[in-house]
Enzyme design. Structure first.
Site, PDB file in Angstrom:
ATOM      1  N   TYR A  95      28.011  56.042   5.109  1.00 49.50           N
ATOM      2  CA  TYR A  95      28.754  54.811   4.855  1.00 49.50           C
ATOM      3  C   TYR A  95      28.230  53.719   5.763  1.00 49.50           C
ATOM      4  O   TYR A  95      28.037  53.937   6.957  1.00 49.50           O
ATOM      5  CB  TYR A  95      30.247  55.028   5.112  1.00 49.50           C
ATOM      6  CG  TYR A  95      31.092  53.788   4.905  1.00 49.50           C
ATOM      7  CD1 TYR A  95      31.262  53.257   3.625  1.00 49.50           C
ATOM      8  CD2 TYR A  95      31.722  53.151   5.970  1.00 49.50           C
ATOM      9  CE1 TYR A  95      32.031  52.118   3.424  1.00 49.50           C
ATOM     10  CE2 TYR A  95      32.497  52.013   5.775  1.00 49.50           C
ATOM     11  CZ  TYR A  95      32.647  51.499   4.509  1.00 49.50           C
ATOM     12  OH  TYR A  95      33.415  50.370   4.308  1.00 49.50           O
TER      13      TYR A  95
ATOM     14  N   ASP B 196      22.286  53.112  11.990  1.00 51.36           N
ATOM     15  CA  ASP B 196      23.649  52.588  11.938  1.00 51.36           C
ATOM     16  C   ASP B 196      24.459  53.368  12.965  1.00 51.36           C
ATOM     17  O   ASP B 196      24.882  54.488  12.722  1.00 51.36           O
ATOM     18  CB  ASP B 196      24.239  52.735  10.529  1.00 51.36           C
ATOM     19  CG  ASP B 196      25.632  52.118  10.435  1.00 51.36           C
ATOM     20  OD1 ASP B 196      26.217  51.818  11.494  1.00 51.36           O
ATOM     21  OD2 ASP B 196      26.125  51.954   9.297  1.00 51.36           O
TER      22      ASP B 196
ATOM     23  N   LYS C  39      33.002  49.070  16.055  1.00 51.74           N
ATOM     24  CA  LYS C  39      34.004  49.972  16.632  1.00 51.74           C
ATOM     25  C   LYS C  39      34.057  49.913  18.168  1.00 51.74           C
ATOM     26  O   LYS C  39      34.650  48.986  18.695  1.00 51.74           O
ATOM     27  CB  LYS C  39      33.796  51.377  16.071  1.00 51.74           C
ATOM     28  CG  LYS C  39      34.028  51.328  14.542  1.00 51.74           C
ATOM     29  CD  LYS C  39      33.890  52.594  13.771  1.00 51.74           C
ATOM     30  CE  LYS C  39      34.296  52.328  12.327  1.00 51.74           C
ATOM     31  NZ  LYS C  39      33.413  52.852  11.320  1.00 51.74           N
TER      32      LYS C  39
HETATM   33  C1  LIG Z   1      32.979  51.937  10.078  1.00 53.87           C
HETATM   34  C2  LIG Z   1      31.540  51.906   9.736  1.00 53.87           C
HETATM   35  C3  LIG Z   1      30.924  50.761   9.209  1.00 53.87           C
HETATM   36  C4  LIG Z   1      31.708  49.549   8.801  1.00 53.87           C
HETATM   37  O1  LIG Z   1      32.337  48.943   9.888  1.00 53.87           O
HETATM   38  P1  LIG Z   1      33.612  47.980   9.608  1.00 53.87           P
HETATM   39  O2  LIG Z   1      33.904  47.415  10.962  1.00 53.87           O
HETATM   40  O3  LIG Z   1      34.678  48.840   9.051  1.00 53.87           O
HETATM   41  O4  LIG Z   1      33.161  46.943   8.654  1.00 53.87           O
HETATM   42  C5  LIG Z   1      29.566  50.769   9.031  1.00 53.87           C
HETATM   43  N1  LIG Z   1      28.833  51.854   9.344  1.00 53.87           N
HETATM   44  C6  LIG Z   1      29.382  52.974   9.849  1.00 53.87           C
HETATM   45  C7  LIG Z   1      28.516  54.125  10.187  1.00 53.87           C
HETATM   46  C8  LIG Z   1      30.761  53.041  10.028  1.00 53.87           C
HETATM   47  O5  LIG Z   1      31.314  54.172  10.459  1.00 53.87           O
END
Ligand SMILES: *Cc1c(COP(=O)(O)O)cnc(C)c1O
Length: 426
Positions: A144, A239, A267
């Site tokens: 994701y 990511d 995060k």
């Molecule tokens: C949570 C997440 C996102 C998206 O971040 P948001 O702050 O919710 O937009 C992108 N990549 C990874 C791996 C994530 O866990």
């Protein structure tokens, strides 16, 4: 457990908010029942509107690595708020946080702050496309990367090389440049490169996949990906929205000794405030406006309150590297305990874990990619989920979301949780 307040709030929420929630993962769609409305949190615990107490295994989906309501972060936010909420100008803390990161993480030479992980990924991909002059992007099934059009794409079937949208509202045209590979399957990556010579701008990957439950990269997988991207002139984007500052200060890149070209953060970097960031090689980052021609902007980017929270949290992590050993001990204790339950009680589960991330799948075969993750039994998980929730353990309401440990979790919390889990499998 009485949950009258949550039930009543959920009913009201359903009237005015789609599904009653502002982000789908919060709804209990896959496990049924009523999401608990949390009133406050402290350390390792959440307290709902009915006054019930839970051990928090969500950690706000990652940000609260030091535990909830950390006094130093709270103080930093209050102090910053006294000076004003937003100026729309350059501020000192933006320099401090950028400097802190760039001087201590070798593969981040420059960094840009944004407001979410989604934005970070969207911007990093644009930078990679602008830098290479290529359009196509490789992602992995089950990873994701936020909810932008180009990332809401699932694997095309059979001979199709381009993706198909994973959501209504995403035009086929947006999905066609997103190619999907299989996690832990290097052949699937090589195939996509072979089919699209000179066309792939970047490959984006969660170096540890934490959005299909928890799936670890197999030995040598990330190394091979690094090699291929270098050979093909494609930008490698890690990511690290979940793994950054969590697996180690320098994230999964440091943990696995791999040097990505760009990284995305989110995060943890905001300490609980809405923050994302992307950074990496200077030659790529200097393509970004105002010095370069890749446009990216944000009215509230680098917001003073958000920077204060992020800076406070990152400073603690930087100054106390022993926190990572402590987190590792807690995560390992949980995983060992769950595997013992699996052995002794013949529990039909697979437990994956690395550092302060874990995943428990209701399946018998090893979980190494999206297809093996999806074989998990949703009904059994839902039963286990509610059993644990009713006994004060708040896990994410889906086995396809990771379990997050924080520095506030004590050995006692884990033992307590394991005892309840063992009872379930009685
Ligand atoms: C949570 C997440 C996102 C998206 O971040 P948001 O702050 O919710 O937009 C992108 N990549 C990874 C791996 C994530 O866990």
């Amino acid at each position: 457990m009485e949950i009258k307040q949550s039930e009543s709030l959920f009913k009201r929420a359903m009237t005015f908010i789609p599904g009653g929630v502002n982000s789908p993962v919060r709804a209990f769609f896959s496990v049924g029942g009523t999401p608990r409305f949390i009133e406050r949190a402290d350390g390792a615990y959440l307290y709902d509107q009915d006054g019930n107490k839970y051990i928090d295994y969500i950690s706000s989906w990652g940000p609260m690595i030091l535990g909830q309501n950390h006094p130093v972060i709270k103080e930093a936010v209050i102090k910053a708020a006294e000076s004003g909420l937003s100026f729309g100008t350059a501020t000192k803390r933006e320099v401090e946080i950028a400097e802190l990161i760039c001087t201590s993480i070798p593969h981040v030479e420059m960094i840009r702050m944004v407001n979410s992980g989604t934005e970070a990924v969207m911007s990093a991909i644009r930078a990679a496309r602008g830098f290479t002059g290529r359009d196509k992007v490789i992602k992995f099934e089950g990873c994701y990367h936020g909810h932008t059009d180009a990332m809401l794409v699932k694997a095309g079937s059979g001979m199709m090389t381009s993706g198909i949208p994973d959501s209504r509202g995403v035009p086929m045209a947006c999905a066609k440049d997103t190619l999907t590979a299989i996690y832990n399957d290097i052949d699937s990556v090589e195939k996509l490169f072979a089919e699209n010579p000179g066309k792939i701008a970047c490959l984006i990957i969660e170096p540890v996949a934490a959005n299909m439950g928890l799936v670890l990269p197999e030995q040598g997988f990330l190394e091979k990906i690094r090699e291929i991207c270098t050979k093909e002139g494609a930008i490698l984007i890690f990511d690290e929205v979940i793994t950054g500052f969590r697996l180690a200060w320098g994230g999964a890149a440091q943990y696995f000794h791999i040097v990505p070209d760009l990284v995305t953060y989110g995060k943890i970097i905001g300490g609980g405030m809405p923050v994302g960031a992307y950074g990496g090689r200077k030659d790529i980052m200097t393509c970004i406006a105002p010095i370069g021609s890749v446009y990216q902007a944000g009215t509230l980017s680098g917001n003073p309150i958000a920077m204060a929270a992020g800076l406070a949290q990152l400073s603690i992590l930087k100054e106390h590297p022993e926190i990572y050993q402590q987190l590792d001990l807690i995560g390992t204790r949980f995983a060992d305990g769950m595997r013992k339950i699996k052995e002794e009680r013949k529990a039909p589960i697979i437990v994956n874990q690395i550092g302060s991330l874990a995943g428990v799948f209701f399946t018998k075969e090893p979980v190494i990619d999206y297809v093996s993750a999806k074989k998990s039994d949703a009904k059994e998980f839902a039963k286990y989920y509610h059993y644990m929730l009713d006994r004060g353990c708040y896990f994410a309401p889906s086995q396809f979301e990771a379990i997050f440990f924080s520095a506030a979790h004590k050995q006692q919390d884990i033992e307590d949780t394991l005892r309840k889990a063992a009872d379930f499998f009685e």
